[in-house]
Design a protein around this motif. Structure first.
Motif, mmCIF file in Angstrom:
data_model
loop_
_atom_site.group_PDB
_atom_site.id
_atom_site.type_symbol
_atom_site.label_atom_id
_atom_site.label_comp_id
_atom_site.label_asym_id
_atom_site.label_seq_id
_atom_site.Cartn_x
_atom_site.Cartn_y
_atom_site.Cartn_z
ATOM 1 N N GLN A 122 0.830 -1.200 0.000
ATOM 2 C CA GLN A 122 0.000 0.000 0.000
ATOM 3 C C GLN A 122 0.870 1.257 0.000
ATOM 4 N N ALA A 123 1.945 1.251 0.764
ATOM 5 C CA ALA A 123 2.844 2.414 0.794
ATOM 6 C C ALA A 123 3.471 2.636 -0.577
ATOM 7 N N PHE A 124 3.851 1.554 -1.248
ATOM 8 C CA PHE A 124 4.431 1.672 -2.588
ATOM 9 C C PHE A 124 3.417 2.271 -3.554
ATOM 10 N N PHE A 125 2.209 1.736 -3.571
ATOM 11 C CA PHE A 125 1.204 2.238 -4.509
ATOM 12 C C PHE A 125 0.845 3.694 -4.211
ATOM 13 N N GLN A 126 0.814 4.059 -2.946
ATOM 14 C CA GLN A 126 0.555 5.452 -2.587
ATOM 15 C C GLN A 126 1.682 6.344 -3.106
ATOM 16 N N ALA A 127 2.929 5.888 -2.991
ATOM 17 C CA ALA A 127 4.072 6.661 -3.495
ATOM 18 C C ALA A 127 4.029 6.800 -5.010
ATOM 19 N N CYS A 128 3.356 5.864 -5.673
ATOM 20 C CA CYS A 128 3.217 5.920 -7.135
ATOM 21 C C CYS A 128 2.040 6.783 -7.571
ATOM 22 N N GLY A 129 1.278 7.329 -6.611
ATOM 23 C CA GLY A 129 0.193 8.241 -6.948
ATOM 24 C C GLY A 129 -1.204 7.681 -6.763
ATOM 25 N N LEU A 130 -1.338 6.420 -6.401
ATOM 26 C CA LEU A 130 -2.658 5.847 -6.217
ATOM 27 C C LEU A 130 -3.227 6.226 -4.863
ATOM 28 N N THR A 131 -4.538 6.350 -4.804
ATOM 29 C CA THR A 131 -5.225 6.619 -3.550
ATOM 30 C C THR A 131 -6.395 5.659 -3.418
ATOM 31 N N LEU A 132 -6.820 5.464 -2.192
ATOM 32 C CA LEU A 132 -7.973 4.633 -1.894
ATOM 33 C C LEU A 132 -9.218 5.337 -2.411
ATOM 34 N N TYR A 133 -10.077 4.614 -3.080
ATOM 35 C CA TYR A 133 -11.375 5.185 -3.424
ATOM 36 C C TYR A 133 -12.434 4.158 -3.055
ATOM 37 N N GLY A 134 -13.537 4.647 -2.583
ATOM 38 C CA GLY A 134 -14.560 3.757 -2.058
ATOM 39 C C GLY A 134 -14.247 3.419 -0.612
ATOM 40 N N PRO A 135 -14.991 2.484 -0.047
ATOM 41 C CA PRO A 135 -14.817 2.159 1.368
ATOM 42 C C PRO A 135 -13.503 1.422 1.639
ATOM 43 N N ALA A 136 -12.894 1.721 2.793
ATOM 44 C CA ALA A 136 -11.677 1.029 3.212
ATOM 45 C C ALA A 136 -12.043 -0.359 3.717
ATOM 46 N N GLY A 137 -11.065 -1.244 3.753
ATOM 47 C CA GLY A 137 -11.281 -2.589 4.264
ATOM 48 C C GLY A 137 -10.746 -3.617 3.296
ATOM 49 N N PRO A 138 -10.954 -4.885 3.601
ATOM 50 C CA PRO A 138 -10.474 -5.945 2.719
ATOM 51 C C PRO A 138 -11.043 -5.787 1.311
ATOM 52 N N GLY A 139 -10.196 -5.914 0.331
ATOM 53 C CA GLY A 139 -10.626 -5.768 -1.054
ATOM 54 C C GLY A 139 -10.816 -4.337 -1.501
ATOM 55 N N ALA A 140 -10.330 -3.381 -0.706
ATOM 56 C CA ALA A 140 -10.482 -1.966 -1.051
ATOM 57 C C ALA A 140 -9.718 -1.655 -2.330
ATOM 58 N N ALA A 141 -10.316 -0.876 -3.186
ATOM 59 C CA ALA A 141 -9.711 -0.516 -4.459
ATOM 60 C C ALA A 141 -8.905 0.773 -4.343
ATOM 61 N N TRP A 142 -7.798 0.808 -5.073
ATOM 62 C CA TRP A 142 -6.936 1.975 -5.161
ATOM 63 C C TRP A 142 -6.841 2.349 -6.627
ATOM 64 N N GLY A 143 -6.655 3.638 -6.913
ATOM 65 C CA GLY A 143 -6.519 4.027 -8.301
ATOM 66 C C GLY A 143 -6.112 5.478 -8.459
ATOM 67 N N CYS A 144 -5.866 5.851 -9.704
ATOM 68 C CA CYS A 144 -5.557 7.229 -10.046
ATOM 69 C C CYS A 144 -5.566 7.381 -11.561
ATOM 70 N N PRO A 145 -5.673 8.619 -12.031
ATOM 71 C CA PRO A 145 -5.591 8.853 -13.467
ATOM 72 C C PRO A 145 -4.209 8.464 -14.015
ATOM 73 N N VAL A 146 -4.190 7.897 -15.202
ATOM 74 C CA VAL A 146 -2.940 7.515 -15.872
ATOM 75 C C VAL A 146 -2.016 8.725 -15.983
#
Length: 161
Positions: A122-146
């Motif tokens: 999660q720390a790596f993906f956050q450093a790459c620009g992704l953020t949590l969207y939708g509800p937190a918890g197991p199976g939570a999706a992360w994303g960001c614009p290309v």
């Protein structure tokens, strides 16, 4: 800098071992199926893999209201433990973003795999620009614009990272 290229059948045994080392393998022979797969080579060794689908509508089908619709979905990213923190993961991520942009996708999404290294992923993906969207918890999706991923990569390239 790692060399990023499409996977070849000769890579399958090494990918299987890499996925096992990173607690992402299932113990079966590696088969990418219909997924897009790129690998990273560094100093002649395969040290990273990313599995993704260029066109996916992951969030819409699950009723995630904040989801933008069709996007590129990353299923698996793995870097050999001995080769982490050297830009391999970011190079794989940037290659997926470039391919997504070329295919007309405007959004990247993923669900970080759980397990012992979940917080690090999660720390790596956050450093790459992704953020949590939708509800937190197991199976939570992360994303960001290309475009954000590519802009971050351009900044890192300019800084010599």
């Amino acid at each position: 800098m790692p060399l990023i290229r499409d996977i070849a059948p000769a890579d399958y045994p090494t990918v299987e071992e890499l996925l096992y080392l990173t607690d992402l393998g299932d113990g079966r022979s590696y088969d990418p199926g219909d997924l897009d797969v790129v690998v990273a080579k560094l100093h002649g060794r395969l040290v990273g893999i990313a599995e993704f689908e260029l066109h996916c509508d992951f969030g819409h089908d699950e009723g995630r209201e904040a989801h933008p619709g069709e996007q590129t979905f990353i299923y698996t990213m793995a870097v050999a433990p001995t080769d982490r923190r050297g830009g391999v993961g970011r190079a794989l991520f940037a290659e997926i973003a470039r391919r997504a942009q070329k295919a007309g996708a405007t959004f990247l999404a993923l669900v970080p795999q759980d397990g012992a290294e979940e917080a690090g992923r999660q720390a790596f993906f956050q450093a790459c620009g992704l953020t949590l969207y939708g509800p937190a918890g197991p199976g939570a999706a992360w994303g960001c614009p290309v475009s954000e991923v590519l802009a971050l990569r351009g900044t890192a390239d300019a800084a010599g990272e």
